[in-house]
Design an enzyme around this catalytic site. Structure first.
Site, PDB file in Angstrom:
ATOM      1  N   CYS A 104       0.835  -1.198   0.000  1.00 11.13           N
ATOM      2  CA  CYS A 104       0.000   0.000   0.000  1.00 11.13           C
ATOM      3  C   CYS A 104       0.873   1.252   0.000  1.00 11.13           C
ATOM      4  O   CYS A 104       1.970   1.267   0.575  1.00 11.13           O
ATOM      5  CB  CYS A 104      -0.928  -0.010   1.204  1.00 11.13           C
ATOM      6  N   CYS A 132       1.839  -8.901   6.641  1.00  9.17           N
ATOM      7  CA  CYS A 132       0.500  -8.332   6.757  1.00  9.17           C
ATOM      8  C   CYS A 132      -0.488  -9.277   7.433  1.00  9.17           C
ATOM      9  O   CYS A 132      -1.585  -8.873   7.818  1.00  9.17           O
ATOM     10  CB  CYS A 132      -0.041  -7.934   5.380  1.00  9.17           C
TER      11      CYS A 132
END
Length: 224
Positions: free
Chosen positions: A194, A220
């Protein structure tokens, strides 16, 4: 315990299958997954590159491909997803976080759980297995990743056909097969997540150093 057709495989048998496929190569691993699970297997892809998509769609052109749209991707990533979708005519499922993610913007404690982990759980409902683009060379936390294993969290089989591939092999495959490159790679983004938590890396720096570089976070949660 995994059910493959009429055959039930325990952890030891999955490990044996993984060892066999280790030497068989990525295409044979994908072929095995599709032959065993049919429409009950899907590929989750980050679209940092499209190598696993190229390999998988050659075996099963209609294979479902899942992209987790967190709401914080680089515009270049979203553009690359659409380029690859058009190139392969993908059967693409794009997930989006539900309203529970709103209080957790990118970089906060629950962001990845709400925007990646939970949407993937929902996307894989009804499946028996999932394919990934995970490589052991990605990070030290992935160094022992098997080709095939039981995913305890999701209660399904997880298949990593590129587990043994190096970054050099990925780059060679892209060149040899004339695949498009993610546009940010040329700008020094060697591990692309991201936008708020990803930076380019310096020459010689670990590619993963550009992810969550202002924290001690390394994963993540999709892969443990």
């Amino acid at each position: 315990m995994s059910t493959l057709g009429e055959v039930r495989l325990d952890a030891g048998e999955l490990a044996a299958e993984s060892a066999r496929l280790e030497g068989a190569g990525a295409t044979e691993t994908i072929r095995w997954a599709v032959s065993q699970f049919g429409s009950r297997v899907a590929l989750a892809c980050s679209f940092q590159d499209c190598v696993v998509v190229d390999l998988a769609t050659k075996v099963a052109p209609g294979l479902e491909v899942i992209f987790l749209d967190t709401g914080f991707h680089f515009p270049e990533t979203l553009g690359f997803v659409e380029l690859v979708r058009a190139r392969y005519g993908l059967n693409l499922t794009v997930t989006h976080p539900d309203e529970s993610a709103a209080p957790w913007p990118c970089g906060t404690a629950e962001c990845c759980q709400r925007r990646k982990v939970e949407p993937l759980f929902r996307a894989l409902e009804g499946k028996s297995a999932w394919l990934t683009g995970l490589k052991r060379s990605d990070a030290s936390t992935r160094a022992d990743a098997p080709v095939v294993a039981w995913d305890e969290a999701r209660q399904m089989v997880k298949i990593n056909p590129l587990a043994a591939w190096t970054d050099a092999q990925i780059a060679s495959y892209i060149t040899d097969h004339h695949l498009p490159n993610h546009p940010l790679l040329a700008q020094g983004y060697l591990s692309i997540g991201c936008a708020p938590t990803t930076r380019p890396v310096a020459p010689g720096e670990d590619p993963r150093a550009g992810r969550w570089s202002d924290s001690d976070k390394t994963e993540c949660g999709l892969h443990g």
